[in-house]
Design a protein around this motif. Sequence first.
Motif, PDB file in Angstrom:
ATOM      1  N   LEU A   1       0.849  -1.190   0.000  1.00 23.09           N
ATOM      2  CA  LEU A   1       0.000   0.000   0.000  1.00 23.09           C
ATOM      3  C   LEU A   1       0.885   1.240   0.000  1.00 23.09           C
TER       4      LEU A   1
ATOM      5  N   PRO B   1      -6.380  -4.647 -12.824  1.00 22.68           N
ATOM      6  CA  PRO B   1      -7.038  -3.665 -11.937  1.00 22.68           C
ATOM      7  C   PRO B   1      -8.366  -4.221 -11.439  1.00 22.68           C
TER       8      PRO B   1
ATOM      9  N   PRO C   1      -3.670   6.357  -8.266  1.00 24.76           N
ATOM     10  CA  PRO C   1      -4.704   5.414  -7.812  1.00 24.76           C
ATOM     11  C   PRO C   1      -5.109   4.412  -8.890  1.00 24.76           C
TER      12      PRO C   1
ATOM     13  N   THR D   1      -3.598   0.865  -9.066  1.00 26.28           N
ATOM     14  CA  THR D   1      -4.007  -0.183  -8.134  1.00 26.28           C
ATOM     15  C   THR D   1      -4.392  -1.430  -8.911  1.00 26.28           C
TER      16      THR D   1
ATOM     17  N   ASP E   1      -1.180  -4.505  -5.174  1.00 26.02           N
ATOM     18  CA  ASP E   1      -0.588  -3.194  -4.939  1.00 26.02           C
ATOM     19  C   ASP E   1      -1.685  -2.145  -4.983  1.00 26.02           C
ATOM     20  N   THR E   2      -1.799  -1.409  -3.887  1.00 27.33           N
ATOM     21  CA  THR E   2      -2.873  -0.438  -3.744  1.00 27.33           C
ATOM     22  C   THR E   2      -2.291   0.961  -3.609  1.00 27.33           C
ATOM     23  N   VAL E   3      -2.797   1.857  -4.431  1.00 23.03           N
ATOM     24  CA  VAL E   3      -2.359   3.248  -4.379  1.00 23.03           C
ATOM     25  C   VAL E   3      -3.529   4.093  -3.885  1.00 23.03           C
ATOM     26  N   SER E   4      -3.364   4.700  -2.742  1.00 26.65           N
ATOM     27  CA  SER E   4      -4.434   5.517  -2.164  1.00 26.65           C
ATOM     28  C   SER E   4      -4.298   6.970  -2.614  1.00 26.65           C
TER      29      SER E   4
END
Length: 122
Positions: free
Chosen positions: A10, A39, A87, A90, A118-121
Amino acid sequence: VQLQAFGGGLVQAGGFLRLSCAASGRSFSSSNMGWFRRPPGNEREFVAAIRWSGDSVFYADSVKGRFTISRDNAKNTWDLQMNNLKPEDTAVHYCAAASTAWTWLPKFYDYWGQGTLDTVSS
């Protein structure tokens, strides 16, 4: 033969992650290697590929200029450096190996890793 991807996680938008893929069971020094991603709610898509010699790479337009693929044939590994993450990056990322094909098409890749989320906030 096993491919194992690791290094995901993250991160906030604008940050970076480095994914690595380690192969075991055989040498992939003569194989072309790639990274793909899926995704949430979407189909698997191509991200990047590197030729067996390491002297040629290509990227999806969406990651060009932000991601860098590399490999170490001596270690039987290849990496994906992901910078300036967004984001929309992700996804579950997969490493893959193609014995002969030099392509962005997943159907020509013979071996696949298990994927790393894999997470992109924002």
